[in-house]
Design an enzyme around this catalytic site. Sequence first.
Site, PDB file in Angstrom:
ATOM      1  N   THR A 147     113.000  95.254  44.769  1.00 68.55           N
ATOM      2  CA  THR A 147     112.231  94.625  45.840  1.00 68.55           C
ATOM      3  C   THR A 147     112.176  93.113  45.641  1.00 68.55           C
ATOM      4  O   THR A 147     112.310  92.329  46.586  1.00 68.55           O
ATOM      5  CB  THR A 147     110.808  95.204  45.892  1.00 68.55           C
ATOM      6  N   GLU A 206     103.979  99.412  46.147  1.00 66.52           N
ATOM      7  CA  GLU A 206     104.674  98.942  47.351  1.00 66.52           C
ATOM      8  C   GLU A 206     106.179  98.870  47.150  1.00 66.52           C
ATOM      9  O   GLU A 206     106.878  98.246  47.934  1.00 66.52           O
ATOM     10  CB  GLU A 206     104.155  97.558  47.749  1.00 66.52           C
ATOM     11  N   SER A 213     115.419  94.153  55.856  1.00 66.83           N
ATOM     12  CA  SER A 213     114.193  94.932  56.048  1.00 66.83           C
ATOM     13  C   SER A 213     113.115  94.178  56.814  1.00 66.83           C
ATOM     14  O   SER A 213     112.019  94.705  57.013  1.00 66.83           O
ATOM     15  CB  SER A 213     113.628  95.358  54.685  1.00 66.83           C
ATOM     16  N   CYS A 231      71.732 101.770  38.181  1.00 64.85           N
ATOM     17  CA  CYS A 231      72.033 101.649  36.758  1.00 64.85           C
ATOM     18  C   CYS A 231      70.729 101.715  35.965  1.00 64.85           C
ATOM     19  O   CYS A 231      69.670 101.302  36.440  1.00 64.85           O
ATOM     20  CB  CYS A 231      72.781 100.354  36.458  1.00 64.85           C
ATOM     21  N   GLU A 233      70.480  96.772  44.413  1.00 63.95           N
ATOM     22  CA  GLU A 233      69.052  97.084  44.362  1.00 63.95           C
ATOM     23  C   GLU A 233      68.224  95.841  44.062  1.00 63.95           C
ATOM     24  O   GLU A 233      67.218  95.563  44.719  1.00 63.95           O
ATOM     25  CB  GLU A 233      68.783  98.154  43.295  1.00 63.95           C
ATOM     26  N   GLY A 287     110.281 100.103  46.490  1.00 66.66           N
ATOM     27  CA  GLY A 287     111.235 100.809  47.337  1.00 66.66           C
ATOM     28  C   GLY A 287     111.294 102.291  47.006  1.00 66.66           C
ATOM     29  O   GLY A 287     110.437 102.847  46.313  1.00 66.66           O
ATOM     30  N   HIS A 347      73.016  93.232  41.181  1.00 64.00           N
ATOM     31  CA  HIS A 347      73.282  94.525  41.800  1.00 64.00           C
ATOM     32  C   HIS A 347      72.563  94.611  43.146  1.00 64.00           C
ATOM     33  O   HIS A 347      71.623  93.850  43.420  1.00 64.00           O
ATOM     34  CB  HIS A 347      72.850  95.651  40.873  1.00 64.00           C
ATOM     35  N   ASP A 395     113.926  90.929  48.432  1.00 57.60           N
ATOM     36  CA  ASP A 395     113.010  90.284  49.386  1.00 57.60           C
ATOM     37  C   ASP A 395     112.317  89.042  48.841  1.00 57.60           C
ATOM     38  O   ASP A 395     111.758  88.269  49.625  1.00 57.60           O
ATOM     39  CB  ASP A 395     111.942  91.291  49.836  1.00 57.60           C
ATOM     40  N   CYS A 414      68.593  98.400  37.007  1.00 62.61           N
ATOM     41  CA  CYS A 414      67.964  98.416  38.324  1.00 62.61           C
ATOM     42  C   CYS A 414      66.753  99.346  38.358  1.00 62.61           C
ATOM     43  O   CYS A 414      65.857  99.172  39.192  1.00 62.61           O
ATOM     44  CB  CYS A 414      68.979  98.841  39.385  1.00 62.61           C
TER      45      CYS A 414
END
Length: 394
Positions: free
Chosen positions: A228, A324, A200, A107, A84, A326, A82, A232, A116
């Site tokens: 998609t 992402e 596209s 934590c 820290e 259509g 971590h 594509d 930590c």
Amino acid sequence: MKKQIHDPTTWRSAAEQQPRLWAEDCLRRNARWWDEYWMRRAFVLAEKGRGKTSPNPVVGVCLVKKNRLISEGFHTHFGGPHAEAEAIRKARKKAKSATLYVTLEPCSTYGKTPPCTEAIRKAGIRRVIIGAIDPNPRHHGRAISLLKKWGIQVQTGVLKKDCERQNEAFFKWVRTGLPLVTLKMAQSLDGKIASRTGKSKWISGPEARQWVHVLRASQDAVLVGKNTVLRDDPRLTVRNGKVVREPWRIVLDEKGAISPRARIFRSQGPVLLVCSEKFLKQVAKKFHETKATILPLPSSEGRLDLGKLLRRLAKLGITSLLVEGGGEVAWSFIEQGLVNQVKWVIAPKLIGGRDAKTSIEGLGVGSLMNAPLVSWTGARRLGDDILLEGNVRN
């Protein structure tokens, strides 16, 4: 009424009237400025772990003594030290009596690494400044109580909103059991995502396309619909030269209509093919030689239960999801109230065509009163294109 006239010669500055209070106020203002300065530095450090620490949050730390930096650290990857612990390790004996600035509450329990809070206590740190408090009810404020019990000064809320926003996906995942959903779209000025012939490539410019790869790298998973993939044949990978891990790639395909030879199955990283429970057998048979994991979901009238999908993804440790797809996929998520953010790239092109695909399709709202509203959070140029960002108010 007679106008009162003030004699300027009788006015005295605050420093002259109450010199001790004025000095204390200056010290407080100066201390607050420095606290924000070091927290901003820790904030920037935390971003170096973006896309590598999930489902853990990104965290940055600065160790400071007499307003001079001793060491710094950030959470580099899931399962790693971590922030820290890393900063304390670098500082060694210099950490004693120092001030530790951390963007998120340390934590306080054993996990993949020791707590930590123990490292802070053993290092002899005098003061801890915290940006945001851990949203998990089991840990919320626990570190603060422990540190105060051990005689360590604690201050919270420095740049709190910025620190919470930095880990908004983690906060939502912990509080709701759902990932943060971002809808990304690239469209022409008149709202088209393809020409009437289905072409596209490319609506947006090279700068916007490079930005997409950076965005993907920050997400746990990227989702598209079958159309998609059929149109594509995308890989949906991260191509920015800095990727440490690929996000999960998810395809919504109720009946398994896409090809097992699609490029998405030949690229690195996990692939999740989401289908209807009704068609599980035929989908499993068709894609058994691919590396895809099949996830069946309940469906009704050709629509998959996206709410259930998000809950299952969250249980798999997915805290952020980039949609992402259509126009149909976009509307499916919007209709079910599942979109939290939008990132809209607008290209300076006019495509036209009544049959050309638009960025959001589906049935749409019947009344403008029911249209979800977007609260804009930013706008900037990406080459010739414009990026608009906002939060959706469902």
